[in-house]
Scaffold this motif. Structure first.
Motif, PDB file in Angstrom:
ATOM      1  N   LEU A 177       0.834  -1.208   0.000  1.00  0.00           N
ATOM      2  CA  LEU A 177       0.000   0.000   0.000  1.00  0.00           C
ATOM      3  C   LEU A 177       0.870   1.259   0.000  1.00  0.00           C
ATOM      4  CD1 LEU A 177      -2.889  -0.817   2.521  1.00  0.00           C
ATOM      5  CD2 LEU A 177      -3.034  -0.660   0.032  1.00  0.00           C
ATOM      6  N   ALA A 178       1.906   1.259   0.832  1.00  0.00           N
ATOM      7  CA  ALA A 178       2.787   2.428   0.911  1.00  0.00           C
ATOM      8  C   ALA A 178       3.447   2.712  -0.437  1.00  0.00           C
ATOM      9  CB  ALA A 178       3.848   2.205   1.990  1.00  0.00           C
ATOM     10  N   LEU A 179       3.882   1.664  -1.114  1.00  0.00           N
ATOM     11  CA  LEU A 179       4.521   1.843  -2.426  1.00  0.00           C
ATOM     12  C   LEU A 179       3.521   2.324  -3.467  1.00  0.00           C
ATOM     13  CD1 LEU A 179       6.914  -1.235  -2.617  1.00  0.00           C
ATOM     14  CD2 LEU A 179       7.585   1.179  -2.790  1.00  0.00           C
ATOM     15  N   LEU A 180       2.338   1.724  -3.477  1.00  0.00           N
ATOM     16  CA  LEU A 180       1.340   2.102  -4.487  1.00  0.00           C
ATOM     17  C   LEU A 180       0.935   3.565  -4.337  1.00  0.00           C
ATOM     18  CD1 LEU A 180      -0.902  -1.101  -4.599  1.00  0.00           C
ATOM     19  CD2 LEU A 180       0.636  -0.255  -6.393  1.00  0.00           C
ATOM     20  N   TYR A 181       0.705   4.006  -3.111  1.00  0.00           N
ATOM     21  CA  TYR A 181       0.325   5.406  -2.935  1.00  0.00           C
ATOM     22  C   TYR A 181       1.509   6.342  -3.155  1.00  0.00           C
ATOM     23  CZ  TYR A 181      -4.448   4.413  -1.574  1.00  0.00           C
ATOM     24  OH  TYR A 181      -5.779   4.029  -1.603  1.00  0.00           O
ATOM     25  N   VAL A 233      -7.324  -1.462  -4.957  1.00  0.00           N
ATOM     26  CA  VAL A 233      -8.631  -2.130  -4.920  1.00  0.00           C
ATOM     27  C   VAL A 233      -8.458  -3.635  -5.128  1.00  0.00           C
ATOM     28  CG1 VAL A 233     -10.868  -2.357  -6.068  1.00  0.00           C
ATOM     29  CG2 VAL A 233      -9.894  -0.089  -5.683  1.00  0.00           C
ATOM     30  N   ALA A 234      -7.602  -4.007  -6.095  1.00  0.00           N
ATOM     31  CA  ALA A 234      -7.359  -5.434  -6.358  1.00  0.00           C
ATOM     32  C   ALA A 234      -6.772  -6.118  -5.127  1.00  0.00           C
ATOM     33  CB  ALA A 234      -6.421  -5.589  -7.558  1.00  0.00           C
ATOM     34  N   HIS A 241     -11.296  -7.818   1.654  1.00  0.00           N
ATOM     35  CA  HIS A 241     -11.842  -6.537   2.122  1.00  0.00           C
ATOM     36  C   HIS A 241     -12.658  -5.899   0.992  1.00  0.00           C
ATOM     37  CE1 HIS A 241      -9.146  -7.122   5.457  1.00  0.00           C
ATOM     38  NE2 HIS A 241      -8.071  -7.045   4.690  1.00  0.00           N
ATOM     39  N   VAL A 242     -13.731  -6.596   0.599  1.00  0.00           N
ATOM     40  CA  VAL A 242     -14.497  -6.190  -0.579  1.00  0.00           C
ATOM     41  C   VAL A 242     -15.188  -4.848  -0.366  1.00  0.00           C
ATOM     42  CG1 VAL A 242     -16.364  -6.842  -2.149  1.00  0.00           C
ATOM     43  CG2 VAL A 242     -14.823  -8.601  -1.228  1.00  0.00           C
ATOM     44  N   LEU A 247     -15.347   1.048  -1.586  1.00  0.00           N
ATOM     45  CA  LEU A 247     -15.276   2.466  -1.221  1.00  0.00           C
ATOM     46  C   LEU A 247     -14.132   3.169  -1.955  1.00  0.00           C
ATOM     47  CD1 LEU A 247     -15.935   2.301   2.638  1.00  0.00           C
ATOM     48  CD2 LEU A 247     -17.465   3.211   0.868  1.00  0.00           C
ATOM     49  N   VAL A 248     -12.984   2.495  -2.049  1.00  0.00           N
ATOM     50  CA  VAL A 248     -11.863   3.086  -2.788  1.00  0.00           C
ATOM     51  C   VAL A 248     -12.234   3.220  -4.265  1.00  0.00           C
ATOM     52  CG1 VAL A 248      -9.443   2.801  -3.473  1.00  0.00           C
ATOM     53  CG2 VAL A 248     -10.153   2.207  -1.154  1.00  0.00           C
ATOM     54  N   MET A 249     -12.974   2.242  -4.792  1.00  0.00           N
ATOM     55  CA  MET A 249     -13.396   2.311  -6.195  1.00  0.00           C
ATOM     56  C   MET A 249     -14.348   3.477  -6.425  1.00  0.00           C
ATOM     57  SD  MET A 249     -12.496   0.506  -8.807  1.00  0.00           S
ATOM     58  CE  MET A 249     -12.653   1.409 -10.357  1.00  0.00           C
ATOM     59  N   LEU A 250     -15.230   3.740  -5.466  1.00  0.00           N
ATOM     60  CA  LEU A 250     -16.110   4.910  -5.576  1.00  0.00           C
ATOM     61  C   LEU A 250     -15.296   6.202  -5.581  1.00  0.00           C
ATOM     62  CD1 LEU A 250     -19.084   4.005  -3.201  1.00  0.00           C
ATOM     63  CD2 LEU A 250     -19.166   4.275  -5.702  1.00  0.00           C
ATOM     64  N   SER A 251     -14.262   6.230  -4.755  1.00  0.00           N
ATOM     65  CA  SER A 251     -13.378   7.395  -4.734  1.00  0.00           C
ATOM     66  C   SER A 251     -12.702   7.584  -6.085  1.00  0.00           C
ATOM     67  CB  SER A 251     -12.324   7.223  -3.627  1.00  0.00           C
ATOM     68  OG  SER A 251     -11.275   8.148  -3.766  1.00  0.00           O
TER      69      SER A 251
END
Length: 293
Positions: A177-181, A233-234, A241-242, A247-251
């Motif tokens: 997560l840290a790398l992706l963001y 999201v993937a 954690h669907v 929620l992230v997909m809505l964002s």
């Protein structure tokens, strides 16, 4: 004698302006997401968490802003002549002394927090100086400079927050997560370059808006921001954690709507997007952090 004294003056108001408090939010937010992702709560060491926020925001980020303004004083004389250094409100080499002193203070605080925080701070400050100072001056290449900023402002800050809670390096999901963001922040940095296109072009700084033109640079920034979030999201879906992934997909969907306006006139709408689309991105960061804790 008066002019000699001025060389060592550090006017408080100008110094605060150079430290740019508004820029402290991204690394402090990433640090907070790191704490949350590692299961940190109000029951964690409040002293260490407070020092961590001080470290990544006012100290490390603040030092990077001062260093950048010092080595960019020629560019700012074109783009923003009212800034403290080109305007003369920060006289002589005062800004350089402030950048060095602030970097040393950051190292001292990080040493108090432990080995991982100290190593992370050494890396972050090394990138901060390499970004702005010759001979490397990474900011001369928008691809490299923005990547250095993203990985330090977001990834390193996130990992530091998690490490302070865990007492060691975090596991794979948190690091991912840290790398992706951190990669997504590359696009945010590109949007910040739209305000200085003229000065960058004259000074030989190859920001992406200078290299690619405003339209293509904005499109690249959008892709770079969206793709890592889709991978987030993937990851969340893969870990079960669907709801959080949704929620992230809505964002992301809301960001895409904002991007449609951004792409119409990137130079005009980049500040607006930073207040809207980027805000949606950072909310998604917290959702993802809460999901993996």
């Amino acid at each position: 004698m008066a002019s000699t004294l001025k060389t060592y003056e550090i006017p408080v108001g100008a110094a605060v302006e150079l430290l740019k408090p508004i820029t402290w939010f991204p690394p402090m937010w990433a640090f907070g997401c790191g704490v949350v992702s590692a299961g940190g709560t109000l029951g964690s060491s409040l002293q260490n968490l407070a020092l961590g926020l001080l470290l990544v925001g006012p100290l490390v980020c603040g030092a990077s802003q001062v260093v950048n303004d010092w080595f960019d004083r020629g560019v700012d004389a074109i783009n923003e002549p009212h800034r403290p250094i080109p305007s003369g409100r920060m006289p002589g080499r005062s800004a350089l002394y402030l950048g060095v002193g602030w970097s040393i203070l950051a190292l001292m605080v990080s040493a108090w927090l432990g080995q991982i925080a100290f190593i992370a701070t050494v890396i972050a400050l090394s990138f901060a100086w390499a970004y702005s100072a010759p001979p490397l001056r990474l900011k001369q290449n928008g691809w490299l400079g923005n990547l250095a900023c993203g990985l330090t402002y977001e990834t390193l800050a996130w990992v530091t927050g998690a490490a302070l809670v865990l007492g060691g390096l975090p596991g794979g999901d948190i690091l991912t997560l840290a790398l992706l963001y951190g990669f997504a922040a590359h696009g945010i940095m590109t949007l910040n370059d739209f305000k200085s296109i003229e000065g960058d072009r004259v000074s030989g700084i190859g920001s992406l808006p200078v290299q690619l033109g405003p339209g293509m640079a904005a499109l690249v920034a959008c892709v770079v921001m969206i793709v890592p979030q889709i991978l987030v999201v993937a990851l969340l879906d893969l870990r079960g954690h669907v709801a959080s992934g949704g929620l992230v997909m809505l964002s992301i969907a809301a960001q895409v709507l904002c991007m449609r306006r951004l792409l119409v006139d990137p130079r005009l709408h980049a500040p607006w997007y930073n207040a809207t689309g980027v805000s949606l991105l950072v909310v998604g960061m917290l959702v993802a952090a809460l999901a993996v804790r």
